[in-house]
Write an enzyme that holds these catalytic residues in place. Sequence first.
Site, PDB file in Angstrom:
ATOM      1  N   ASP A   1       0.597  -1.301   0.186  1.00  0.00           N
ATOM      2  CA  ASP A   1      -0.002   0.123  -0.317  1.00  0.00           C
ATOM      3  C   ASP A   1       0.918   1.716   0.230  1.00  0.00           C
ATOM      4  O   ASP A   1       0.038   2.825   0.913  1.00  0.00           O
ATOM      5  CB  ASP A   1      -0.897   0.229   1.321  1.00  0.00           C
ATOM      6  CG  ASP A   1      -1.700  -0.679   1.336  1.00  0.00           C
ATOM      7  OD1 ASP A   1      -2.535  -1.817  -0.163  1.00  0.00           O
ATOM      8  OD2 ASP A   1      -2.267  -1.640   1.955  1.00  0.00           O
TER       9      ASP A   1
ATOM     10  N   LYS B   1       1.989   2.028  -5.166  1.00  0.00           N
ATOM     11  CA  LYS B   1       2.456   1.568  -6.424  1.00  0.00           C
ATOM     12  C   LYS B   1       2.078   1.018  -7.384  1.00  0.00           C
ATOM     13  O   LYS B   1       1.708   1.760  -8.561  1.00  0.00           O
ATOM     14  CB  LYS B   1       2.792  -0.095  -6.279  1.00  0.00           C
ATOM     15  CG  LYS B   1       3.841  -0.343  -4.972  1.00  0.00           C
ATOM     16  CD  LYS B   1       3.499  -2.061  -4.980  1.00  0.00           C
ATOM     17  CE  LYS B   1       2.888  -2.244  -4.642  1.00  0.00           C
ATOM     18  NZ  LYS B   1       2.037  -1.924  -3.170  1.00  0.00           N
TER      19      LYS B   1
ATOM     20  N   GLY C   1      -4.549  -4.512  -3.712  1.00  0.00           N
ATOM     21  CA  GLY C   1      -5.985  -3.293  -4.155  1.00  0.00           C
ATOM     22  C   GLY C   1      -5.246  -1.959  -4.351  1.00  0.00           C
ATOM     23  O   GLY C   1      -3.944  -1.933  -3.407  1.00  0.00           O
ATOM     24  N   HIS C   2      -4.832  -1.805  -5.721  1.00  0.00           N
ATOM     25  CA  HIS C   2      -4.260  -0.633  -5.812  1.00  0.00           C
ATOM     26  C   HIS C   2      -4.749   0.990  -6.697  1.00  0.00           C
ATOM     27  O   HIS C   2      -5.980   0.509  -7.209  1.00  0.00           O
ATOM     28  CB  HIS C   2      -3.199  -0.988  -7.829  1.00  0.00           C
ATOM     29  CG  HIS C   2      -2.074  -1.801  -7.361  1.00  0.00           C
ATOM     30  ND1 HIS C   2      -1.919  -2.691  -7.703  1.00  0.00           N
ATOM     31  CD2 HIS C   2      -1.853  -2.327  -5.782  1.00  0.00           C
ATOM     32  CE1 HIS C   2      -0.738  -3.476  -7.108  1.00  0.00           C
ATOM     33  NE2 HIS C   2      -0.883  -3.088  -5.840  1.00  0.00           N
TER      34      HIS C   2
ATOM     35  N   GLN D   1       2.179  -6.112  -3.111  1.00  0.00           N
ATOM     36  CA  GLN D   1       2.484  -6.380  -1.422  1.00  0.00           C
ATOM     37  C   GLN D   1       3.610  -5.436  -1.674  1.00  0.00           C
ATOM     38  O   GLN D   1       4.468  -4.745  -2.246  1.00  0.00           O
ATOM     39  CB  GLN D   1       2.526  -8.168  -1.663  1.00  0.00           C
ATOM     40  CG  GLN D   1       1.191  -8.073  -1.061  1.00  0.00           C
ATOM     41  CD  GLN D   1       0.305  -9.029  -2.327  1.00  0.00           C
ATOM     42  OE1 GLN D   1       1.400  -9.840  -3.185  1.00  0.00           O
ATOM     43  NE2 GLN D   1      -0.094  -8.876  -3.176  1.00  0.00           N
TER      44      GLN D   1
HETATM   45  P1  GDP Z   1      -1.209   0.364  -3.381  1.00  0.00           P
HETATM   46  O1  GDP Z   1      -1.600  -0.777  -3.199  1.00  0.00           O
HETATM   47  O2  GDP Z   1       0.475   0.190  -3.325  1.00  0.00           O
HETATM   48  O3  GDP Z   1      -1.068   1.037  -4.787  1.00  0.00           O
HETATM   49  O4  GDP Z   1      -1.637   1.588  -2.595  1.00  0.00           O
HETATM   50  P2  GDP Z   1      -3.234   1.038  -2.483  1.00  0.00           P
HETATM   51  O5  GDP Z   1      -3.084   2.072  -3.739  1.00  0.00           O
HETATM   52  O6  GDP Z   1      -3.283   0.783  -1.443  1.00  0.00           O
HETATM   53  O7  GDP Z   1      -2.669   2.162  -1.446  1.00  0.00           O
HETATM   54  C1  GDP Z   1      -2.449   3.687  -1.397  1.00  0.00           C
HETATM   55  C2  GDP Z   1      -3.899   5.079  -1.239  1.00  0.00           C
HETATM   56  O8  GDP Z   1      -3.197   6.818  -1.218  1.00  0.00           O
HETATM   57  C3  GDP Z   1      -4.709   5.012  -2.396  1.00  0.00           C
HETATM   58  O9  GDP Z   1      -5.335   5.545  -1.538  1.00  0.00           O
HETATM   59  C4  GDP Z   1      -4.127   5.947  -3.124  1.00  0.00           C
HETATM   60  O10 GDP Z   1      -5.005   6.247  -4.091  1.00  0.00           O
HETATM   61  C5  GDP Z   1      -3.140   7.591  -2.157  1.00  0.00           C
HETATM   62  N1  GDP Z   1      -1.873   7.442  -2.491  1.00  0.00           N
HETATM   63  C6  GDP Z   1      -0.776   7.655  -3.214  1.00  0.00           C
HETATM   64  N2  GDP Z   1       0.227   8.857  -3.296  1.00  0.00           N
HETATM   65  C7  GDP Z   1      -0.893   9.703  -2.893  1.00  0.00           C
HETATM   66  C8  GDP Z   1      -0.111  10.601  -2.573  1.00  0.00           C
HETATM   67  O11 GDP Z   1       0.959  10.919  -2.858  1.00  0.00           O
HETATM   68  N3  GDP Z   1      -0.769  11.905  -1.325  1.00  0.00           N
HETATM   69  C9  GDP Z   1      -1.824  11.473  -1.330  1.00  0.00           C
HETATM   70  N4  GDP Z   1      -2.318  11.704  -0.153  1.00  0.00           N
HETATM   71  N5  GDP Z   1      -2.324   9.752  -1.659  1.00  0.00           N
HETATM   72  C10 GDP Z   1      -1.410   8.911  -1.520  1.00  0.00           C
HETATM   73  P1  IMO Z   2      -0.928  -4.151  -2.522  1.00  0.00           P
HETATM   74  O1  IMO Z   2      -0.910  -5.092  -3.487  1.00  0.00           O
HETATM   75  C1  IMO Z   2      -1.058  -4.853   1.921  1.00  0.00           C
HETATM   76  C2  IMO Z   2      -0.721  -8.619   3.798  1.00  0.00           C
HETATM   77  C3  IMO Z   2      -2.616  -9.075   4.414  1.00  0.00           C
HETATM   78  C4  IMO Z   2      -1.586 -10.207   6.121  1.00  0.00           C
HETATM   79  C5  IMO Z   2      -0.135 -10.833   4.757  1.00  0.00           C
HETATM   80  C6  IMO Z   2      -0.688 -11.938   3.932  1.00  0.00           C
HETATM   81  O2  IMO Z   2      -1.913  -3.155  -1.994  1.00  0.00           O
HETATM   82  O3  IMO Z   2       0.499  -3.391  -1.560  1.00  0.00           O
HETATM   83  P2  IMO Z   2      -2.325 -12.853   2.081  1.00  0.00           P
HETATM   84  O4  IMO Z   2      -3.862 -12.254   2.032  1.00  0.00           O
HETATM   85  O5  IMO Z   2      -1.630 -12.115   0.930  1.00  0.00           O
HETATM   86  O6  IMO Z   2      -1.713 -14.199   2.521  1.00  0.00           O
HETATM   87  O7  IMO Z   2      -2.366 -11.981   3.739  1.00  0.00           O
HETATM   88  O8  IMO Z   2      -0.546 -10.156   3.722  1.00  0.00           O
HETATM   89  N1  IMO Z   2      -1.304  -8.269   2.191  1.00  0.00           N
HETATM   90  C7  IMO Z   2      -1.248  -7.049   1.905  1.00  0.00           C
HETATM   91  N2  IMO Z   2      -1.238  -5.516   2.962  1.00  0.00           N
HETATM   92  N3  IMO Z   2      -1.527  -4.230   1.144  1.00  0.00           N
HETATM   93  C8  IMO Z   2      -1.184  -5.623   0.235  1.00  0.00           C
HETATM   94  O9  IMO Z   2      -1.493  -5.582  -1.458  1.00  0.00           O
HETATM   95  C9  IMO Z   2      -1.218  -6.852   0.346  1.00  0.00           C
HETATM   96  N4  IMO Z   2      -1.256  -7.932   0.561  1.00  0.00           N
HETATM   97  C10 IMO Z   2      -1.380  -8.672   1.053  1.00  0.00           C
HETATM   98  O10 IMO Z   2      -2.855  -7.816   5.247  1.00  0.00           O
HETATM   99  O11 IMO Z   2      -1.010  -9.621   6.633  1.00  0.00           O
HETATM  100 MG    MG Z   3      -2.945  -1.698  -1.750  1.00  0.00          MG
END
Ligand code: GDP
Ligand code: IMO
Ligand code: MG
Length: 431
Positions: free
Chosen positions: A13, A16, A40-41, A225
């Site tokens: 999270d 990416k 979840g991206h 991840q």
């Molecule tokens: P990922 O799994 O690495 O793709 O990240 P996620 O999408 O799960 O979580 C990142 C969250 O931060 C998302 O809600 C993005 O919209 C948000 N985000 C990404 N870059 C920034 C930033 O520079 N500032 C803020 N405020 N939010 C961001």
């Molecule tokens: P993105 O790509 C954050 C965490 C779960 C748990 C552990 C194992 O959005 O960054 P799993 O379901 O993979 O067996 O869970 O890994 N986890 C993540 N945490 N971002 C993710 O993906 C994750 N995918 C799995 O919360 O701790």
């Molecule tokens: Mg994510």
Amino acid sequence: MENRVVIGGQWGDEGKGKIVDTLSRDVDWVLRFQGGANAGHTIHIGSEKHVLHLVPSGVLHEGVKCLLGGGMVIDPWSLRDEILALEQRGIKVRDRIFIAANAALLMPYHKRLDELKEEGRKRKSIGTTGRGIGPAYLDKIQRTGMRLGDLQLPAENLERKAIEMILSANELLSTHYDAEPLPSRVLAEELVVLAQFIAPMVVNPYEVLKGVRQGTETVLLEGAQGTLLDIDHGTYPYVTSSNSTIGGALTGSSLAPRSLGEINGIFKAYLTRVGNGPFPTELLGDQGEALREAGGEYGATTGRARRCGWFDMVAARYSADINGLTGAIITKMDVLDSMPSIQVATSYEVDGEPLPCYPVDGNILPRCRPVYREFKGWEKPTTECRRLTDLPANARKYLEFLEAELGTLIVGVSVGKDREQMIWTNTGVTT
Ligand code: GDP
Ligand code: IMO
Ligand code: MG
């Protein structure tokens, strides 16, 4: 243009999705190399928000081809729903999504087993996403699972094979977990119908990536991840079941090391973790809550509140070294805009003694106490900054410190969730 790998530097999270979207404008391919719908991206374009779980984050650029790589575990039910949702938003995807025939097929019984295993672990649960990831990789590693290529079998063969697999899982469900069996015929029939939708997208990754190997096409390899969730290098057993580090980019893509160009690690300007496991710099009180609210730190896949804490340089340096990063990208700088003071863990102590480097033994990390360095906040908005020189002086000082300690150039800084809210720099942040 060089090929590029984007890897999560922390516990996932990191943002990416946003970075991959931004960097994939001019590439031929975006390739997800591991994980499944546990990811979840999130990508924001103006007022639109897209959350992708299986489809690579380059899909929002019309000309980009997306490959779900052989290192992934793919739930065909989720994939169909994700593709249909994109099409409903008017994004044409079907002729540019490709799925590696050697990717593992994730079935409904994997999800059921994931839930049951978690229940069985009780207080020691990992806090998985419940998407069936561990059980699907287990089937792959013990060589009992199906693969995406199986969806190209004649319907009756696929149905027979699926029934066999479901019956065998049912045996495990009833004998080991005393759980209800799953309806084998219904699920097998559903899979046959799904196969008609998905099979046309299944390809030999070796064949379709020929242009990348020959240097006539470019690829961006998208990690899911993060490094600390890697099955080998992460905080085991509180990890996911795949290699989310650089090795996974090779095995999960069928590309060779010399095809990889830049290796970019993505780091939040602070730190979060979803699920259980040690987190030395976690903030449990109001400060953690303040970061969660400012950063909107709720999971994109499960909606769970993310645990929040300060940037952990001991872990980040490890991540830079394990992946051989050629550049780092710092995200969510703006989330710190209103903080009067910011801390960074620069070393750990165990029982009052300094630890020389990040521990890989899972028994040590829970005993580590971070030693912090404090930075004065900038207390000014950064969301409109587009050049380094637009940033407040204290924000630059913070970035310069991160760059020096990470030992790799910071090539990008994200100052908001929108595609456009980026500062790019080829020469790092230190003047
Ligand atoms: P990922 O799994 O690495 O793709 O990240 P996620 O999408 O799960 O979580 C990142 C969250 O931060 C998302 O809600 C993005 O919209 C948000 N985000 C990404 N870059 C920034 C930033 O520079 N500032 C803020 N405020 N939010 C961001
Ligand atoms: P993105 O790509 C954050 C965490 C779960 C748990 C552990 C194992 O959005 O960054 P799993 O379901 O993979 O067996 O869970 O890994 N986890 C993540 N945490 N971002 C993710 O993906 C994750 N995918 C799995 O919360 O701790
Ligand atoms: Mg994510």
